[in-house]
Design an enzyme around this catalytic site. Structure first.
Site, PDB file in Angstrom:
ATOM      1  N   GLN A 199       0.827  -1.209   0.000  1.00 34.86           N
ATOM      2  CA  GLN A 199       0.000   0.000   0.000  1.00 34.86           C
ATOM      3  C   GLN A 199       0.864   1.262   0.000  1.00 34.86           C
ATOM      4  O   GLN A 199       0.340   2.358  -0.055  1.00 34.86           O
ATOM      5  CB  GLN A 199      -0.894   0.020   1.254  1.00 34.86           C
ATOM      6  CG  GLN A 199      -1.907  -1.103   1.314  1.00 34.86           C
ATOM      7  CD  GLN A 199      -2.605  -1.177   2.659  1.00 34.86           C
ATOM      8  OE1 GLN A 199      -2.545  -2.198   3.328  1.00 34.86           O
ATOM      9  NE2 GLN A 199      -3.274  -0.107   3.078  1.00 34.86           N
ATOM     10  N   PHE A 230      -5.889  -4.074   3.536  1.00 36.47           N
ATOM     11  CA  PHE A 230      -6.578  -3.809   4.809  1.00 36.47           C
ATOM     12  C   PHE A 230      -5.667  -3.146   5.841  1.00 36.47           C
ATOM     13  O   PHE A 230      -5.942  -3.227   7.034  1.00 36.47           O
ATOM     14  CB  PHE A 230      -7.174  -5.107   5.383  1.00 36.47           C
ATOM     15  CG  PHE A 230      -7.893  -5.960   4.381  1.00 36.47           C
ATOM     16  CD1 PHE A 230      -9.055  -5.488   3.776  1.00 36.47           C
ATOM     17  CD2 PHE A 230      -7.408  -7.199   4.004  1.00 36.47           C
ATOM     18  CE1 PHE A 230      -9.712  -6.259   2.823  1.00 36.47           C
ATOM     19  CE2 PHE A 230      -8.056  -7.967   3.050  1.00 36.47           C
ATOM     20  CZ  PHE A 230      -9.211  -7.497   2.458  1.00 36.47           C
ATOM     21  N   GLU A 234       0.723  -1.818   4.550  1.00 39.22           N
ATOM     22  CA  GLU A 234       1.145  -0.417   4.612  1.00 39.22           C
ATOM     23  C   GLU A 234       2.612  -0.360   5.018  1.00 39.22           C
ATOM     24  O   GLU A 234       3.441   0.171   4.301  1.00 39.22           O
ATOM     25  CB  GLU A 234       0.263   0.363   5.595  1.00 39.22           C
ATOM     26  CG  GLU A 234       0.632   1.850   5.618  1.00 39.22           C
ATOM     27  CD  GLU A 234      -0.333   2.702   6.415  1.00 39.22           C
ATOM     28  OE1 GLU A 234      -1.410   2.209   6.784  1.00 39.22           O
ATOM     29  OE2 GLU A 234      -0.008   3.874   6.678  1.00 39.22           O
ATOM     30  N   ARG A 312      -5.663   7.615  16.995  1.00 35.73           N
ATOM     31  CA  ARG A 312      -6.969   7.496  16.341  1.00 35.73           C
ATOM     32  C   ARG A 312      -7.984   6.786  17.247  1.00 35.73           C
ATOM     33  O   ARG A 312      -9.185   7.048  17.161  1.00 35.73           O
ATOM     34  CB  ARG A 312      -6.857   6.798  14.974  1.00 35.73           C
ATOM     35  CG  ARG A 312      -8.125   6.901  14.147  1.00 35.73           C
ATOM     36  CD  ARG A 312      -7.946   6.462  12.703  1.00 35.73           C
ATOM     37  NE  ARG A 312      -7.512   7.531  11.812  1.00 35.73           N
ATOM     38  CZ  ARG A 312      -8.342   8.340  11.128  1.00 35.73           C
ATOM     39  NH1 ARG A 312      -9.643   8.201  11.238  1.00 35.73           N
ATOM     40  NH2 ARG A 312      -7.873   9.281  10.346  1.00 35.73           N
ATOM     41  N   ARG A 344      -7.519  -1.528   8.836  1.00 33.39           N
ATOM     42  CA  ARG A 344      -8.814  -0.901   8.550  1.00 33.39           C
ATOM     43  C   ARG A 344      -9.483  -0.350   9.821  1.00 33.39           C
ATOM     44  O   ARG A 344      -9.995  -1.115  10.635  1.00 33.39           O
ATOM     45  CB  ARG A 344      -9.712  -1.934   7.891  1.00 33.39           C
ATOM     46  CG  ARG A 344     -10.874  -1.351   7.109  1.00 33.39           C
ATOM     47  CD  ARG A 344     -11.630  -2.496   6.465  1.00 33.39           C
ATOM     48  NE  ARG A 344     -12.461  -2.036   5.361  1.00 33.39           N
ATOM     49  CZ  ARG A 344     -13.091  -2.865   4.521  1.00 33.39           C
ATOM     50  NH1 ARG A 344     -12.963  -4.157   4.648  1.00 33.39           N
ATOM     51  NH2 ARG A 344     -13.833  -2.391   3.544  1.00 33.39           N
ATOM     52  N   PHE A 346      -7.756   1.590  11.966  1.00 38.18           N
ATOM     53  CA  PHE A 346      -6.534   2.202  12.498  1.00 38.18           C
ATOM     54  C   PHE A 346      -6.705   2.695  13.938  1.00 38.18           C
ATOM     55  O   PHE A 346      -6.423   3.824  14.256  1.00 38.18           O
ATOM     56  CB  PHE A 346      -6.167   3.383  11.571  1.00 38.18           C
ATOM     57  CG  PHE A 346      -4.723   3.768  11.555  1.00 38.18           C
ATOM     58  CD1 PHE A 346      -3.786   2.998  10.899  1.00 38.18           C
ATOM     59  CD2 PHE A 346      -4.298   4.943  12.167  1.00 38.18           C
ATOM     60  CE1 PHE A 346      -2.447   3.392  10.856  1.00 38.18           C
ATOM     61  CE2 PHE A 346      -2.961   5.336  12.132  1.00 38.18           C
ATOM     62  CZ  PHE A 346      -2.039   4.558  11.468  1.00 38.18           C
ATOM     63  N   THR A 443      -4.267  11.790  10.364  1.00 38.94           N
ATOM     64  CA  THR A 443      -4.115  12.711  11.489  1.00 38.94           C
ATOM     65  C   THR A 443      -2.700  13.291  11.542  1.00 38.94           C
ATOM     66  O   THR A 443      -2.448  14.234  12.272  1.00 38.94           O
ATOM     67  CB  THR A 443      -4.465  12.016  12.818  1.00 38.94           C
ATOM     68  OG1 THR A 443      -3.599  10.894  12.990  1.00 38.94           O
ATOM     69  CG2 THR A 443      -5.911  11.559  12.805  1.00 38.94           C
ATOM     70  N   ALA A 512      -6.080   5.182   5.499  1.00 39.79           N
ATOM     71  CA  ALA A 512      -6.941   6.176   6.143  1.00 39.79           C
ATOM     72  C   ALA A 512      -8.189   6.481   5.312  1.00 39.79           C
ATOM     73  O   ALA A 512      -8.734   7.578   5.393  1.00 39.79           O
ATOM     74  CB  ALA A 512      -6.163   7.459   6.448  1.00 39.79           C
ATOM     75  N   GLU A 698     -12.828   2.540   5.479  1.00 36.78           N
ATOM     76  CA  GLU A 698     -12.810   2.055   6.851  1.00 36.78           C
ATOM     77  C   GLU A 698     -14.130   2.160   7.610  1.00 36.78           C
ATOM     78  O   GLU A 698     -14.466   1.253   8.378  1.00 36.78           O
ATOM     79  CB  GLU A 698     -11.723   2.809   7.646  1.00 36.78           C
ATOM     80  CG  GLU A 698     -10.317   2.525   7.185  1.00 36.78           C
ATOM     81  CD  GLU A 698      -9.320   3.543   7.713  1.00 36.78           C
ATOM     82  OE1 GLU A 698      -9.405   4.722   7.299  1.00 36.78           O
ATOM     83  OE2 GLU A 698      -8.483   3.185   8.543  1.00 36.78           O
TER      84      GLU A 698
END
Lengths: 746, 460
Positions: A199, A230, A234, A312, A344, A346, A443, A512, A698
């Protein structure tokens, strides 16, 4: 609006998927001499590494080379933010499954066989495995974070009612169907080209450059598609890609890795396990006056993305509810388990679970309908500031909840459930309607940018490239729809292409939920640049009115007009001060609500979801078919997290559930037999997003909290009048039965 | 030499490792990469292919997992992969329905689903009495939530296929039947002789368990005797006294006969593995490998099943419960093999219930499995046979619990006493499937449940 935007077009690769001709990393033809890699893994947990004898590994049939930390020319790191994630362990083994070396062999099997032949000498160290163990010794990765508004303690104390409680939530394995995979090919002058199932190609590019003492411009990372991500690809894809790049650079041959499922599950991070403790003061209608929520999570052996993930969780511990005086404290705990990572939601799902448990607890305490308590606490006029001091300007939760309660017949079904329970000896039903409000934007503010490259050819075909990656979510088709709309051409004219770091630089992860918001805006920007040139050119050509798009392109080319452009987008309005945990981290919020009905067997703890009704707000949908697919898939994935997906670790931190034989994600049989999913008809983003749509990746996962809440209600009905059950997630049959027994014994 | 039929063409596989998997052969030798590896243990279905065996002028097709199918198991058979379905631009109706109905997202599991639904559309083994959701219970999708896939399945109901051409081609193929390190006998006599000669040989039927020794354990299995193509081990004999299943009868093939013996048996089979696993795995293999949980044995023990073991020309029969000695140890001598299992038909006055508990309903291994056969005479329990899997190192009966029931009145109090007696019978372990406490508590509740009117989660 053109024909392209807003239509339920198929996934751009749908035909390739069903025909088996869509190519994933391991499907690419292998160049002659390609080496196959396997990691040698630390079998045991936390330890000092005192010896690594690889003689037998090197001597094994088919082995061409073996590499360890000592072979890395640059920095031995695959960590995204903190440089604490070693590609290969050096002195300290942080968790079971940490890579120690990589074997390059002539076949996949030869590499795997050889990787098991290492003689590893260690001095075992005590292992922190659980959140409680980590809390005991204060193994925090950073200072506990505090997000607050008002005087929570005073408000709790002065409120007419007060209660406290706790909830534990398990982690979750991503279980992307395509395991981690990468292929690296050596180029000229030390350059390397990497195809990765990731990702985040830009980050892999950067990490490989530093690992191999190259510049970013020497490294190209490409990803056409992933077989699911998902969040699990990442940061977790980096080690695989880096190992391939290292071998390609060292051996001068192409190098490929594809993780065996068990190795993948042992090696890669998962959703964070959390505990949430709450202390809440409220009035007679269940309206919260003050609340303290203490969150703690198992982060694993390295920091990875844990800080942002736990942030988060704090951002979503309000969900849709106004908390007049609030304090949220969050601890991020180092443990000697695999390093937990993005998944997903986060952290959002865990924060939201905490406040939804509070709603159920308050309702049970007062003997009120939980939905009434939820509605009494919703954000509204004069009650619209979040714990992080952002004003909620787009609150549509009250309307969505009311519409869903009405259309799904909440009141009548609540009565029917009570009647059912009265008429059954063994079975108990439960019903719950829970809302979702999910903040959209990274964020970490600087990540909210994207680039695109649009090339129009003289025959009118359009090559579309941007920084977002396709993992099944339908990003490519949505962006293609936006570009087709700009040029007013059929969708078939827009050719989607692999994401490459040599086409669009410095990209953010596709994460995100922001993929479409960011990349479609950037692509639109690029397309509009070209469109403006074409329009200007057409205005000078008397006969252009009758030209097809292809003719216009050909004429423009002959007139020496550039038909290529880059595009860029940076999300406006957002700013955030992490020191004080205040600001506007989110451009907007995505909303939804779900009503779930479950039935529990009180003798065995087994349960089923029998019906689900969902209304979800995607703004003005770019593609209703894709959006509905995200909602249904997200819901089922969230349901799996909260019901049957259980990660079991032993006391050394070894994962015992590392294959689909032992780790159970939902099957078709777990899909509720009745599922009504609707996009919210009145949905429209108040912010100026791409065609006023909203992100969808998400948020729907958290609609499944309704299942957990309904299970809580069903368990409560097994022993009426005993209060709220202590049910933790995942609500496996075992936990449900234990919860029933505990409740009955009260 | 192994020969099999792929899209009308005979593929010849030169002698090599007999544990090379079909999946690797497809992907890395034939470069047919549509078939995917998702788990390499038969639990995700991403590698689903369809295998055909000649049946007269027709072909009996079945969906199987290519990841744990050894190449010799293809010998003399026909194969279809996802690439077989679409020629050029024309998609098969199942593919069309999946694509048009948004049945794929990331697409990686998709070829496997296509093959499972395709198998159903041609009436392949085990699909006739299953709903679409059961046909795809052995296929995992992490993206869609399954709705569109179920719809694509519903849109493509089974239709009879004309397989005469394939049958004719199959008739012309001469199977290799043996190669370096492996044999594939065609009769139980041949098998018996081979095992006397090679007592160390590994017997492989469906490879649904042994396959993992290779793909996960990376083990060398030594000499292998494949028993999947022995007609006289596939006999199903139903008589007034009971049912005899040859050891080579696959779950799918046994299901209907077992369901006729008692519906709970059919339901138990439905929940064993995915359809691809039931299309490969055999009841004999499940018994002979001695799994401590053993999906079928608790039920068969409660019903009083008997095993026939054979060595050379000698046969002996023993109650199934005596076959399991201790964890990992069975009463099977070198050179001996399980030939058949005989299950007596329950008398009309015997009440039977079989309950499997697992985290997930479908395609999961049980945390525990309880099987109860109670003969009731005039309101009293005259005889009781109770067996559990997952409660001990082997599937085992519950003597204390049985004693608490036998001779007692059929009442809630009787079952309460029996439930409480269970702690004398078992000291279960805690593992990833369940804690000892849960196992004991749930098992006791299953006993209590016998005294109550049944209420099923699935009737709601």
């Amino acid at each position: 609006m053109s024909e392209a935007v807003g239509r339920p077009l198929r996934h751009d690769s749908a035909e390739g998927h069903v025909a088996g001709s869509a190519l994933y990393v391991d499907d690419l033809p292998e160049a002659p001499g390609t080496l196959h890699l396997a990691f040698g893994l630390a079998a045991d947990g936390h330890a000092r590494l005192t010896g690594l004898d690889l003689a037998k590994v090197r001597a094994a049939p088919g082995v061409v080379a073996v590499f360890t930390a000592a072979d890395i020319p640059g920095e031995n790191n695959v960590g995204p933010v903190f440089h604490d994630d070693r590609l290969f362990a050096e002195d300290e083994i942080l968790y079971p499954g940490q890579p120690l070396f990589v074997v390059a062999a002539t076949s996949h099997r030869a590499a795997r066989v050889a990787a098991r032949l290492a003689k590893v000498e260690t001095e075992p160290r005590p292992a922190l495995v659980t959140i409680a163990q980590a809390q005991e010794v204060d193994s925090d990765f950073e200072e506990p974070q505090r997000m607050a508004r008002g005087d929570a303690e005073a408000a709790i104390t002065s409120a007419p009612h007060r209660l406290s409680g706790a909830l534990a939530m398990g982690g979750q394995e991503h279980f992307y169907l395509e395991g981690q995979a990468a292929l690296a090919r050596p180029g000229e002058q030390g350059q390397v080209h990497v195809v990765s199932s990731t990702q985040h190609p830009s980050e892999i590019q950067h990490l490989i450059a530093v690992l191999l003492c190259l510049s970013s411009a020497d490294v190209t990372v490409e990803v056409r598609r992933m077989g699911g991500g998902f969040g699990g690809k990442e940061t977790q894809a980096a080690a695989y890609a880096a190992a391939c790049a290292l071998v390609a650079a060292k051996a001068g041959r192409p190098a490929k890795i594809r993780a065996d499922r068990d190795d993948d599950m042992v090696m890669t991070g998962k959703r964070h396990d959390f505990t949430a403790d709450y202390d809440v003061g409220f009035d007679g209608e269940g309206r919260i006056e003050g609340i303290r929520i203490a969150l703690a999570s198992r982060c694993g052996g390295t920091v990875d993305l844990s800080l942002a993930i736990n942030d988060r969780a704090m951002f979503h511990a309000d969900n849709c509810y106004y908390l007049p005086s609030v304090e949220i404290v969050s601890r991020r705990l180092k443990t000697h388990t695999v390093s937990n990572t993005a998944f997903r939601g986060f952290g959002g799902p865990q924060g939201m679970m905490a406040i939804e448990r509070v709603m159920d607890a308050v309702a049970a305490h007062l003997g009120l309908d939980p939905l009434a308590v939820r509605q009494a606490n919703l954000y509204g006029p004069g009650r619209d500031v979040t714990p992080y001091h952002q004003t909620v300007e787009d609150n549509v939760a009250p309307q969505i909840i009311a519409e869903l309660a009405e259309s799904a017949g909440y009141a009548a079904r609540r009565e029917a459930v009570a009647e059912f329970n009265a008429g059954h000896r063994i079975l108990r039903k439960g019903l719950a309607l829970t809302p979702v409000k999910f903040g959209i934007s990274f964020t970490t503010t600087h990540l909210n940018q994207a680039g695109a490259l649009v090339l129009v050819y003289a025959d009118g075909s359009i090559h579309l490239n941007h920084g977002g990656t396709e993992m099944g979510q339908g990003l490519m088709i949505k962006v293609a729809q936006v570009v087709a709309d700009v040029f007013a051409v059929p969708i078939e004219s827009v050719k989607v292409s692999a994401t490459r770091t040599d086409k669009v630089p410095n990209t953010s992860a596709t994460a995100a939920s922001s993929g479409t918001d960011l990349n479609a805006m950037a692509a639109k920007n690029a397309a509009e640049t070209i469109k403006a040139r074409l329009d200007a050119f057409a205005a000078t050509e008397r006969e252009s009115a009758g030209w097809e798009f292809a003719r216009l392109c050909r004429e423009a080319h002959l007139a020496r007009i550039s038909l290529a452009a880059t595009g860029f987008y940076a999300t406006p309005k957002i700013e955030y001060d992490r020191k004080t945990h205040s600001g506007r981290p989110f451009l907007y919020f995505a909303y939804g609500a779900a009503l779930s009905e479950v039935v529990v067997d009180t003798l065995t703890g087994e349960h089923r979801v029998v019906a689900v009704d969902i209304i979800h707000d995607v703004g003005r949908s770019l593609n209703p078919a894709i959006d509905l697919g995200q909602i249904e898939g997200g819901f089922i994935q969230g349901m799996g997290w909260l019901t049957i997906e259980e990660l079991v670790f032993d006391d050394r931190g070894r994962l015992l559930t590392h294959a689909p034989s032992t780790y159970k994600i939902p099957t078709a049989g777990d899909r509720p037999p009745r599922m009504n999913i609707r996009l919210w008809a009145r949905g429209e983003n108040v912010e100026d997003t791409i065609h006023r749509s909203k992100a969808v990746g998400e948020p729907p996962l958290m609609l499944a909290i309704s299942v957990f809440s309904a299970l809580t209600q069903a368990v409560a009905a097994a022993a009426p009048g005993k209060g709220l059950p202590n049910l933790d997630a995942p609500a496996t049959p075992e936990r449900v039965l234990a919860s029933i027994e505990e409740l009955k014994a009260r | 030499m192994i020969r099999f039929l792929l899209d009308g063409e005979v593929i010849e596989v030169e002698d090599g490792d007999p544990t090379a998997t079909l999946l690797d052969f497809l992907r890395y030798r034939l470069r047919r990469t549509g078939t995917k590896e998702g788990c390499a243990e038969g639990d995700c279905g991403a590698c689903t292919v369809v295998l055909g065996e000649r049946d007269g002028d027709g072909v009996e097709w079945r969906a199987v997992n290519a990841c744990i199918l050894f190449l010799p198991m293809l010998d003399g058979k026909a194969l279809r992969t996802v690439e077989s379905l679409s020629s050029g631009a024309a998609l098969h109706p199942v593919q069309r329905a999946m694509a048009d109905g948004h049945g794929s997202q990331c697409g990686f599991c998709t070829p496997g689903f296509v093959m499972s639904l395709y198998a159903r559309s041609i009436g392949a083994a085990g699909t006739n009495d299953l709903s679409v959701k059961d046909v795809i219970a052995g296929n995992l999708c992490r993206c869609t939530g399954y709705g569109p896939i179920l719809e694509a399945g519903e849109a493509n109901p089974p239709e009879p296929a004309d397989d005469r051409e394939t049958a004719a081609l199959l008739r012309a193929i001469e199977p290799g039947r043996a190669g370096p390190g492996w044999f594939a006998p065609r009769s139980s006599d041949e098998l018996a002789a081979l095992l006397v000669e090679h007592p160390e040989a590994r017997i492989v039927a469906g490879a649904t368990d042994v396959g993992l020794w290779v793909t996960k354990g990376l083990r060398d299995l030594g000499t292998i005797i494949f028993v999947g193509d022995i007609p006289d081990l596939k006999r199903i004999e139903e008589g007034p006294d009971g049912l005899t299943l040859g050891a080579g009868v696959r779950y799918t093939e046994a299901k209907e006969a077992l369901a006729r013996l008692h519906p709970d048996l059919g339901e138990l089979v439905r929940r064993i593995g995915g359809l691809q696993v039931r299309n490969a795995g055999t009841i004999g293999g499940n018994i002979a490998n001695g799994s401590p949980i053993g999906d079928m044995p608790p039920a068969l023990i409660a019903l009083g099943a008997e095993l026939v073991l054979r060595r050379g020309g000698e046969r002996r029969a023993l109650p199934l419960e005596d076959f399991f000695i201790s964890y990992g140890k069975q009463d099977r001598q070198a050179g001996e093999f399980v030939e058949s299992v005989r299950i007596p038909r329950p008398a009309p006055d015997v009440r039977i219930r079989i309950v499997k508990l697992s985290k997930r309903f479908d395609s999961d291994i049980s945390a525990l499995c309880g099987a109860f056969a109670l003969r009731v005479e005039g309101g009293r329990i005259a005889e009781s046979r109770i067996a559990f899997g997952g409660m001990a190192g082997i599937p085992a009966r519950a003597p204390a619990c049985e004693a608490a029931l036998t001779g007692e009145a059929w009442s809630e109090a009787t079952f309460e006493a029996a439930a409480e007696a269970l702690v004398k019978d078992y000291r279960p372990l805690s593992d990833l499937r369940g804690s000892a406490e849960y196992r004991l508590a749930a098992a006791a509740n299953l006993i209590r449940g016998l005294g109550l009117e049944p209420e099923s989660l699935f009737d709601v």
